[in-house]
Design a protein around this motif. Sequence first.
Motif, PDB file in Angstrom:
ATOM      1  N   ARG A   1      39.420  62.652 -51.421  1.00 20.90           N
ATOM      2  CA  ARG A   1      39.397  62.432 -49.975  1.00 20.90           C
ATOM      3  C   ARG A   1      40.162  63.551 -49.304  1.00 20.90           C
ATOM      4  O   ARG A   1      41.275  63.868 -49.676  1.00 20.90           O
ATOM      5  CB  ARG A   1      40.037  61.076 -49.653  1.00 20.90           C
ATOM      6  CG  ARG A   1      39.977  60.708 -48.217  1.00 20.90           C
ATOM      7  CD  ARG A   1      40.514  59.310 -48.060  1.00 20.90           C
ATOM      8  NE  ARG A   1      40.602  58.956 -46.667  1.00 20.90           N
ATOM      9  CZ  ARG A   1      40.867  57.746 -46.232  1.00 20.90           C
ATOM     10  NH1 ARG A   1      41.083  56.769 -47.089  1.00 20.90           N
ATOM     11  NH2 ARG A   1      40.926  57.514 -44.952  1.00 20.90           N
TER      12      ARG A   1
ATOM     13  N   THR B   1      34.429  54.216 -47.405  1.00 21.02           N
ATOM     14  CA  THR B   1      35.666  54.913 -47.030  1.00 21.02           C
ATOM     15  C   THR B   1      36.900  54.151 -47.508  1.00 21.02           C
ATOM     16  O   THR B   1      37.920  54.766 -47.797  1.00 21.02           O
ATOM     17  CB  THR B   1      35.763  55.138 -45.503  1.00 21.02           C
ATOM     18  OG1 THR B   1      35.788  53.871 -44.835  1.00 21.02           O
ATOM     19  CG2 THR B   1      34.614  55.982 -44.987  1.00 21.02           C
TER      20      THR B   1
ATOM     21  N   ASP C   1      34.849  53.892 -40.385  1.00 16.60           N
ATOM     22  CA  ASP C   1      35.218  53.121 -41.564  1.00 16.60           C
ATOM     23  C   ASP C   1      34.010  52.390 -42.136  1.00 16.60           C
ATOM     24  O   ASP C   1      33.132  51.939 -41.405  1.00 16.60           O
ATOM     25  CB  ASP C   1      36.293  52.084 -41.215  1.00 16.60           C
ATOM     26  CG  ASP C   1      37.650  52.718 -40.989  1.00 16.60           C
ATOM     27  OD1 ASP C   1      37.943  53.730 -41.644  1.00 16.60           O
ATOM     28  OD2 ASP C   1      38.419  52.189 -40.166  1.00 16.60           O
TER      29      ASP C   1
ATOM     30  N   LYS D   1      41.744  65.222 -45.754  1.00 14.04           N
ATOM     31  CA  LYS D   1      42.212  64.873 -44.417  1.00 14.04           C
ATOM     32  C   LYS D   1      41.496  65.737 -43.399  1.00 14.04           C
ATOM     33  O   LYS D   1      41.347  66.947 -43.588  1.00 14.04           O
ATOM     34  CB  LYS D   1      43.722  65.066 -44.313  1.00 14.04           C
ATOM     35  CG  LYS D   1      44.496  64.101 -45.161  1.00 14.04           C
ATOM     36  CD  LYS D   1      45.972  64.247 -44.939  1.00 14.04           C
ATOM     37  CE  LYS D   1      46.723  63.233 -45.794  1.00 14.04           C
ATOM     38  NZ  LYS D   1      48.149  63.294 -45.581  1.00 14.04           N
TER      39      LYS D   1
ATOM     40  N   TYR E   1      36.116  61.237 -41.924  1.00 12.72           N
ATOM     41  CA  TYR E   1      36.370  61.261 -43.358  1.00 12.72           C
ATOM     42  C   TYR E   1      35.473  62.284 -44.041  1.00 12.72           C
ATOM     43  O   TYR E   1      34.293  62.388 -43.732  1.00 12.72           O
ATOM     44  CB  TYR E   1      36.070  59.896 -43.982  1.00 12.72           C
ATOM     45  CG  TYR E   1      36.832  58.754 -43.371  1.00 12.72           C
ATOM     46  CD1 TYR E   1      38.144  58.494 -43.736  1.00 12.72           C
ATOM     47  CD2 TYR E   1      36.235  57.918 -42.427  1.00 12.72           C
ATOM     48  CE1 TYR E   1      38.839  57.437 -43.187  1.00 12.72           C
ATOM     49  CE2 TYR E   1      36.917  56.855 -41.874  1.00 12.72           C
ATOM     50  CZ  TYR E   1      38.227  56.622 -42.260  1.00 12.72           C
ATOM     51  OH  TYR E   1      38.917  55.590 -41.705  1.00 12.72           O
TER      52      TYR E   1
END
Length: 173
Positions: A166, A148, A144, A168, A128
């Motif tokens: 955010r 996140t 995670d 990718k 992330y």
Amino acid sequence: MKDFERLKQECLQELANLDIKIGKIKSWSINTRAKTRWGQCRQERDGTYSIQIAQCLLTDDRISEKACKETIIHELLHTCEGCMRHSGRWKAYAQLMNITYGYNIKRTTSGIEKGVENYKPKSMAVKYVFTCGGCGATIYRKRDSKFTKYYRLYGCTRCGAIDWRRQKVKKSS
């Protein structure tokens, strides 16, 4: 594989020979997952300490017993009163051990210093990437977490904005 119990006892004896009083150690463990550190000392709520040593120190034949002992002593010194940080008393004790036993105990140590010239910890891919819309600060996360999942609820520590974008991350093969 190196004999961890023997190395641990030798380190404890060397500290005792110099009258360096260590704290109460609750547990010792070999960390099989450590990728970016040689060891860790954690102070528990009850005032005791838990020490972890990276498995690669014990299993990699290129790393000497002396280099392994330097890490064990580094972590043991953190259990001394007033020695959780790498300054003051901790630094003085490390220097005393270095002078007396010929060690190279310091705050951080590279793979080259441990005798592993081409040592590179396994890098973990970033999963992330978040960018603050207010100041452009970037946060990278490998797994995670609450952040996140609920990043829209968190403010930026630099500017206070609650405007995260955010991105990718492409998986590399």
